[in-house]
Scaffold this active site. Structure first.
Site, PDB file in Angstrom:
ATOM      1  N   GLU A  65      40.195  93.686  40.682  1.00 21.94           N
ATOM      2  CA  GLU A  65      40.806  94.806  41.426  1.00 21.94           C
ATOM      3  C   GLU A  65      39.710  95.744  41.919  1.00 21.94           C
ATOM      4  O   GLU A  65      39.718  96.179  43.072  1.00 21.94           O
ATOM      5  CB  GLU A  65      41.796  95.591  40.546  1.00 21.94           C
ATOM      6  CG  GLU A  65      43.073  94.862  40.187  1.00 21.94           C
ATOM      7  CD  GLU A  65      44.014  94.654  41.369  1.00 21.94           C
ATOM      8  OE1 GLU A  65      43.708  95.072  42.500  1.00 21.94           O
ATOM      9  OE2 GLU A  65      45.070  94.032  41.152  1.00 21.94           O
ATOM     10  N   ASP A  94      44.539  91.114  51.630  1.00 22.98           N
ATOM     11  CA  ASP A  94      45.601  91.318  50.646  1.00 22.98           C
ATOM     12  C   ASP A  94      46.810  90.433  50.938  1.00 22.98           C
ATOM     13  O   ASP A  94      47.581  90.117  50.032  1.00 22.98           O
ATOM     14  CB  ASP A  94      46.010  92.799  50.592  1.00 22.98           C
ATOM     15  CG  ASP A  94      46.514  93.173  49.213  1.00 22.98           C
ATOM     16  OD1 ASP A  94      45.761  92.999  48.234  1.00 22.98           O
ATOM     17  OD2 ASP A  94      47.682  93.592  49.103  1.00 22.98           O
ATOM     18  N   GLU A 148      58.060  94.286  51.620  1.00 28.48           N
ATOM     19  CA  GLU A 148      56.586  94.303  51.594  1.00 28.48           C
ATOM     20  C   GLU A 148      56.015  93.295  52.590  1.00 28.48           C
ATOM     21  O   GLU A 148      55.049  93.581  53.297  1.00 28.48           O
ATOM     22  CB  GLU A 148      56.054  94.031  50.177  1.00 28.48           C
ATOM     23  CG  GLU A 148      54.532  94.131  50.131  1.00 28.48           C
ATOM     24  CD  GLU A 148      53.958  94.420  48.756  1.00 28.48           C
ATOM     25  OE1 GLU A 148      54.589  95.154  47.965  1.00 28.48           O
ATOM     26  OE2 GLU A 148      52.873  93.892  48.463  1.00 28.48           O
ATOM     27  N   GLU A 151      50.080  95.421  39.167  1.00 26.73           N
ATOM     28  CA  GLU A 151      51.079  96.438  39.508  1.00 26.73           C
ATOM     29  C   GLU A 151      50.797  97.786  38.846  1.00 26.73           C
ATOM     30  O   GLU A 151      50.973  98.839  39.457  1.00 26.73           O
ATOM     31  CB  GLU A 151      52.480  95.929  39.157  1.00 26.73           C
ATOM     32  CG  GLU A 151      52.842  94.664  39.908  1.00 26.73           C
ATOM     33  CD  GLU A 151      52.530  94.749  41.393  1.00 26.73           C
ATOM     34  OE1 GLU A 151      53.131  95.567  42.107  1.00 26.73           O
ATOM     35  OE2 GLU A 151      51.643  94.001  41.852  1.00 26.73           O
TER      36      GLU A 151
END
Ligand code: NSP
Length: 217
Positions: free
Chosen positions: A202, A44, A82, A132
């Site tokens: 995803e 990621d 993040e 998101e």
């Protein structure tokens, strides 16, 4: 129906699979093996690189300063708290930050680059909305669980829940909904294609994470 609701309804199967996944359920109940979280985060982090560039392109293509400001503020969050969450997690889990890309991460990097290079605001937004909105949906039911989890699990939920993150999703969806009526049929089809492929990626990313990415040390 809002254009973004309509887009989601066209890929309901993949959407549901990506937002109610065994990987995220295990993450939220604390049963996820640290090795699996380490492999997921390494891949990621490669996703994040392309994501930052895509978000910067959205800022560059926003029609007005007012339209650009929420994306710019979100970019600061991604490249600040993040980014440091990833680095602290790699440290705690004893793994390196620069793993080689697995095919699922490479496919996402390619899709984000394609959206960026299209030069089309709606195409960039289509991919960001999926990234998101799908994370807000899987994480929100677990918002109350974070205190009992190690930080590399709990903070990942925290980063994708709460009013501020819901506002980011509302903003991204609002931008895409706003430009949609002014698009030609071909322009809509292009953005829809990217939206559909992003949802499928995803799902594939979580499937691969559940199976276990190779971990680089
Ligand atoms: C693959 C993926 N998709 C979405 C997100 C949410 N930022 C993420 N971190 N990684």
């Amino acid at each position: 129906m809002r254009p973004t609701d309509d887009l989601k309804s066209r890929v309901q199967n993949d959407w549901t699979a990506a937002t109610d996944h065994p990987f995220t359920r295990a993450l939220a109940d604390g049963s996820l093996a640290p090795e699996k979280m380490a492999g997921y985060l390494q891949q990621d982090y490669l996703f994040l690189d392309g994501f930052v560039r895509l978000l910067a392109s959205v800022i560059a293509h926003a029609p007005t300063l007012e339209d650009a400001v929420p994306a710019a503020q979100f970019l600061a969050l991604i490249t600040g708290p993040e980014n440091t969450y990833f680095l602290r997690s790699f440290d705690a889990l004893g793994v390196r930050a620069d793993a080689p890309a697995a095919s699922e991460a490479r496919a996402f990097q390619d899709l984000m680059a394609e959206a960026r290079h299209s030069g089309r605001y709606e195409c960039m937004l289509a991919v960001l909305v999926v990234a998101e909105w799908s994370y807000l949906e899987w994480a929100t039911p677990f918002a109350g669980r974070v205190d009992d989890l190690p930080f590399w699990l709990g903070e990942w939920i925290t980063l994708h829940t709460g009013d501020a993150f819901a506002d980011v999703v509302a903003y991204l969806r609002g931008q895409l909904d706003q430009v949609w009526p002014g698009l030609s049929a071909a322009e809509r089809a292009h953005a829809e294609d990217l939206f559909i492929r992003a949802v499928s990626l995803e799902r594939a990313f979580f499937d691969a994470a559940e199976a276990g990415f190779d971990v680089a040390r």
